[in-house]
Design a protein around this motif. Structure first.
Motif, mmCIF file in Angstrom:
data_model
loop_
_atom_site.group_PDB
_atom_site.id
_atom_site.type_symbol
_atom_site.label_atom_id
_atom_site.label_comp_id
_atom_site.label_asym_id
_atom_site.label_seq_id
_atom_site.Cartn_x
_atom_site.Cartn_y
_atom_site.Cartn_z
ATOM 1 N N PHE A 151 0.837 -1.197 0.000
ATOM 2 C CA PHE A 151 0.000 0.000 0.000
ATOM 3 C C PHE A 151 0.874 1.250 0.000
ATOM 4 O O PHE A 151 2.065 1.191 0.332
ATOM 5 C CB PHE A 151 -0.935 0.021 1.219
ATOM 6 N N SER A 152 0.280 2.361 -0.365
ATOM 7 C CA SER A 152 1.000 3.629 -0.391
ATOM 8 C C SER A 152 0.119 4.728 0.170
ATOM 9 O O SER A 152 -1.098 4.730 -0.023
ATOM 10 C CB SER A 152 1.418 3.971 -1.824
ATOM 11 N N VAL A 153 0.741 5.682 0.858
ATOM 12 C CA VAL A 153 0.040 6.860 1.347
ATOM 13 C C VAL A 153 -0.070 7.878 0.202
ATOM 14 O O VAL A 153 0.897 8.107 -0.522
ATOM 15 C CB VAL A 153 0.788 7.493 2.531
ATOM 16 N N VAL A 154 -1.251 8.473 0.054
ATOM 17 C CA VAL A 154 -1.451 9.519 -0.950
ATOM 18 C C VAL A 154 -1.980 10.777 -0.262
ATOM 19 O O VAL A 154 -2.624 10.712 0.783
ATOM 20 C CB VAL A 154 -2.425 9.064 -2.066
ATOM 21 N N LYS A 155 -1.694 11.915 -0.887
ATOM 22 C CA LYS A 155 -2.098 13.206 -0.330
ATOM 23 C C LYS A 155 -2.803 14.022 -1.403
ATOM 24 O O LYS A 155 -2.358 14.067 -2.554
ATOM 25 C CB LYS A 155 -0.873 13.971 0.168
ATOM 26 N N GLY A 171 -4.818 9.513 2.444
ATOM 27 C CA GLY A 171 -5.513 8.241 2.314
ATOM 28 C C GLY A 171 -4.533 7.172 1.872
ATOM 29 O O GLY A 171 -3.308 7.357 1.928
ATOM 30 N N TYR A 172 -5.065 6.025 1.410
ATOM 31 C CA TYR A 172 -4.231 4.896 0.980
ATOM 32 C C TYR A 172 -4.693 4.391 -0.385
ATOM 33 O O TYR A 172 -5.893 4.373 -0.689
ATOM 34 C CB TYR A 172 -4.349 3.728 1.959
ATOM 35 N N PHE A 206 -4.483 12.592 9.248
ATOM 36 C CA PHE A 206 -3.173 11.982 9.487
ATOM 37 C C PHE A 206 -3.263 10.493 9.200
ATOM 38 O O PHE A 206 -4.227 9.834 9.574
ATOM 39 C CB PHE A 206 -2.734 12.204 10.947
ATOM 40 N N VAL A 207 -2.247 9.957 8.533
ATOM 41 C CA VAL A 207 -2.149 8.508 8.340
ATOM 42 C C VAL A 207 -0.711 8.096 8.621
ATOM 43 O O VAL A 207 0.214 8.909 8.560
ATOM 44 C CB VAL A 207 -2.547 8.074 6.908
ATOM 45 N N LYS A 255 -9.053 10.357 11.434
ATOM 46 C CA LYS A 255 -9.964 11.101 10.552
ATOM 47 C C LYS A 255 -9.750 12.601 10.736
ATOM 48 O O LYS A 255 -9.584 13.342 9.768
ATOM 49 C CB LYS A 255 -11.410 10.717 10.867
ATOM 50 N N ASN A 256 -9.753 13.036 11.982
ATOM 51 C CA ASN A 256 -9.422 14.412 12.334
ATOM 52 C C ASN A 256 -8.375 14.366 13.436
ATOM 53 O O ASN A 256 -8.247 13.368 14.147
ATOM 54 C CB ASN A 256 -10.657 15.178 12.816
ATOM 55 N N LEU A 257 -7.621 15.463 13.609
ATOM 56 C CA LEU A 257 -6.515 15.455 14.558
ATOM 57 C C LEU A 257 -6.980 15.309 16.001
ATOM 58 O O LEU A 257 -6.187 14.995 16.883
ATOM 59 C CB LEU A 257 -5.686 16.730 14.393
#
Length: 290
Positions: free
Chosen positions: A147-151, A157-158, A173-174, A186-188
């Motif tokens: 998997f990879s983190v995307v912005k 997300g992933y 944040f992930v 989901k939120n900080l």
């Protein structure tokens, strides 16, 4: 790089001496010399002569004479190269498998490698299926555990290794994907929640506890609201109370810890202080137990 050949193993390393780089074998014997080399992988060496790159085998014999402007990635039996005005996926004999339609500033993302560019767009390159896919995100991270983190627009997300969106980028944040979890807020102000790869909730951390990771020997670092560190297990249960200035990843059943006055000791696999904090500096235990 190691390969078996009729009962023997070939080991080749890349070293630099004076102004030249060399491939050497296990006995320090020179196999090949060049101005610049890349790591030897899967029986293939990549060398630079003048301004062009070529390929050699483990005996130092040329497989492909220097003809590539740049080698962007070398994984498995495939490479991504720039040649003339194009970018190509080639195999380790130099045969072109597929042209990659992209511009000079594209970022190439393989299952193993992220090559950064300027004003980047992102392409997911599948070297086994000889395919690529444009990814429409502001940033794309390295692939980890499939998997990879995307912005996108400052949210995260992933995606999976095929470029499919697993969790859309709408989280504050992930974390990097672990070997069995995708973990995010989901939120900080929300708790950290861990999902499995089928998007089922596995655990939720207590309010204010931050997941630091990664999981190592089934334990992961966490931090409380006061900045103190401890460990959880793979079910999200507290294994070591958050009370240390610093803890390290577990390695060979030991983790480094730093106490409140800055001295270091070691925790055992159950989180007990098996070696007291009496040292000013420490390192991890190696595989032989020292």
């Amino acid at each position: 790089d190691s390969r078996s050949h009729i009962g023997r193993v070939v080991l080749i390393a890349r070293v630099k001496k004076d102004s030249s780089e060399y491939y050497i074998n296990l006995f320090g014997e020179y196999i090949f010399k060049s101005d610049e080399l890349l790591d030897f992988k899967n029986g293939i060496g990549v060398f630079k002569k003048g301004n062009l790159w070529g390929l050699i085998d483990e005996n130092g014999e040329e497989i492909v004479a220097p003809e590539f402007k740049k080698v962007l990635a070398h994984e498995g039996n495939y490479l991504i190269v720039k040649k003339d005005t194009g970018m190509y996926l080639i195999n380790n004999t130099g045969k072109i498998i597929q042209e990659i339609l992209s511009n000079e500033n594209d970022v190439i993302l393989t299952p193993y490698t992220l090559i950064n560019g300027i004003n980047a767009s992102y392409f997911l390159i599948d070297v086994f299926k000889s395919s690529y896919k444009n990814l429409f995100y502001d940033e794309v991270g390295d692939i980890s555990n499939g998997f990879s983190v995307v912005k996108k627009e400052n949210l995260y997300g992933y995606i999976d290794i095929d470029g499919n969106e697993v969790f859309p980028p709408n989280n504050s944040f992930v974390t990097l994907p672990t070997h069995q979890h995708l973990i995010f807020q989901k939120n900080l102000t929300d708790n950290f929640i861990a999902y499995d790869f089928s998007q089922n909730i596995q655990f939720s951390l207590a309010s204010g506890v931050k997941f630091l990771g990664p999981f190592s020997e089934s334990k992961a670092k966490v931090m409380d609201t006061k900045g103190r560190m401890g460990f959880i297990d793979e079910k999200g249960q507290s294994l070591v109370e958050c009370k240390y200035l610093l803890v390290g990843d577990y390695k060979n059943e030991r983790s480094i810890y730093q106490n409140s006055i800055g001295l270091f000791g070691y925790l055992d696999e159950k989180g007990a202080e098996i070696i007291p904090a009496i040292y000013q500096w420490v390192s991890n235990f190696d595989d032989s137990g020292y």
